[in-house]
Enzyme design. Sequence first.
Site, short mmCIF file in Angstrom:
data_model
loop_
_atom_site.label_atom_id
_atom_site.label_comp_id
_atom_site.label_asym_id
_atom_site.label_seq_id
_atom_site.Cartn_x
_atom_site.Cartn_y
_atom_site.Cartn_z
N SER A 1 2.64 -1.92 10.53
CA SER A 1 4.10 -1.82 10.75
C SER A 1 4.85 -3.10 10.39
CB SER A 1 4.41 -1.42 12.19
OG SER A 1 3.86 -0.16 12.47
N GLY B 1 2.50 -1.08 4.47
CA GLY B 1 2.55 0.34 4.11
C GLY B 1 3.99 0.81 3.96
N GLY B 2 4.52 1.44 5.00
CA GLY B 2 5.85 2.05 4.97
C GLY B 2 6.93 1.18 4.33
N ASN C 1 0.86 -1.18 0.00
CA ASN C 1 0.00 0.00 0.00
C ASN C 1 0.91 1.24 0.00
OD1 ASN C 1 -1.83 2.02 0.43
ND2 ASN C 1 -2.40 1.40 2.51
N TRP C 2 1.04 1.84 -1.17
CA TRP C 2 1.96 2.98 -1.29
C TRP C 2 1.33 4.29 -0.78
CZ3 TRP C 2 4.10 1.97 -6.96
CH2 TRP C 2 4.92 0.84 -6.93
N LYS C 3 0.06 4.23 -0.46
CA LYS C 3 -0.65 5.42 0.06
C LYS C 3 -0.42 6.61 -0.89
CE LYS C 3 -0.39 3.43 4.61
NZ LYS C 3 -0.42 3.58 6.05
N HIS D 1 -9.90 1.25 4.29
CA HIS D 1 -8.64 1.42 5.03
C HIS D 1 -8.89 2.43 6.16
CE1 HIS D 1 -4.60 2.69 6.03
NE2 HIS D 1 -4.19 1.54 5.51
N GLU E 1 -6.08 -4.78 10.40
CA GLU E 1 -5.05 -3.79 10.72
C GLU E 1 -5.49 -3.01 11.95
OE1 GLU E 1 -2.56 -2.52 7.01
OE2 GLU E 1 -4.43 -1.40 7.01
P1 PGA Z 1 2.26 0.43 7.80
O1 PGA Z 1 0.87 0.66 7.03
O2 PGA Z 1 2.82 -0.86 7.30
O3 PGA Z 1 3.11 1.62 7.40
O4 PGA Z 1 1.95 0.39 9.24
C1 PGA Z 1 -0.02 -0.39 6.80
C2 PGA Z 1 -1.28 0.15 6.19
O5 PGA Z 1 -1.69 1.25 6.56
O6 PGA Z 1 -1.89 -0.50 5.32
#
Ligand code: PGA
Length: 264
Positions: free
Chosen positions: A216, A237-238, A11-13, A96, A168
């Site tokens: 995370s 995500g990150g 998920n590159w947001k 999300h 999540e």
């Molecule tokens: P994160 O994000 O891995 O940076 O915690 C996960 C997400 O929001 O899908």
Amino acid sequence: MNQRRTLIVANWKMHLNTSQASLLVHRLHERIRIHRNIEVVLAPSMLVLQPLSTQIDRRKFRLAAQNAYQKDEGAFTGEVSFTMLQDLVHYALIGHSERRIYFNESLEEIRDKVAAAIRNDITPILCIGETQHEHKAGETKQVLHDQIVTALSNLTAAQVKEVVIAYEPVWAISTFGGTLAKPTEVQHILDFIRHQVSQLYGATAAEAVRVLYGGSVDDQIVRGYLELEGCDGALVGGASLNYQKFAGIIDAAHRLQTETGDDA
Ligand code: PGA
């Protein structure tokens, strides 16, 4: 050995413009190998979906939208429908927590988006999770129950089989605090989610649904979640913005499958 294919979703947001995204895909392509039992899905920004769709090696990657609008067509300025995305993506993230929290997406809106995705042959990745406040107040199961029941309520059992559910916990997402959830705690919730699906749509649907974990997750800790019973992958995500870390996550998934004989 279960029949569900492992799913690792990036998920590159709201990161990476077209050329940055193209560079990341290029690096991932060089670094990642094809594994029969692992599906790798990239969720870039809406803008980048089209150019990436012509760049990706489809044996290695599939695309997901991060969001879309529940109506198929009409006077909805600024929105993009699932219908428009139909030929472009296999998956769409829906609900999300950033959408629920920053854009006030309601349970009903998320339900309509899940139905719109299914109607347009796009697999919904339904994201659910409790906030820190709800967690501390002991409301986790009630919150997840309400999110699941409403989101799936317009689907048949056969349609529910196709859905992916990503658990999540909001407090574990890096941007909302990033407290690592203990795998034992996550196990409990994964069991609860599948049990809910079973109660609502029967054991066959519950056995087919893929349940992911997110919050995370990186290459160092992913294994602790992937080896949980009934965990079918990760929403990242990150760490998905870093090709070494993201490729490391896929390596870890593959290693686990090799060890458990699930790679056949
Ligand atoms: P994160 O994000 O891995 O940076 O915690 C996960 C997400 O929001 O899908």
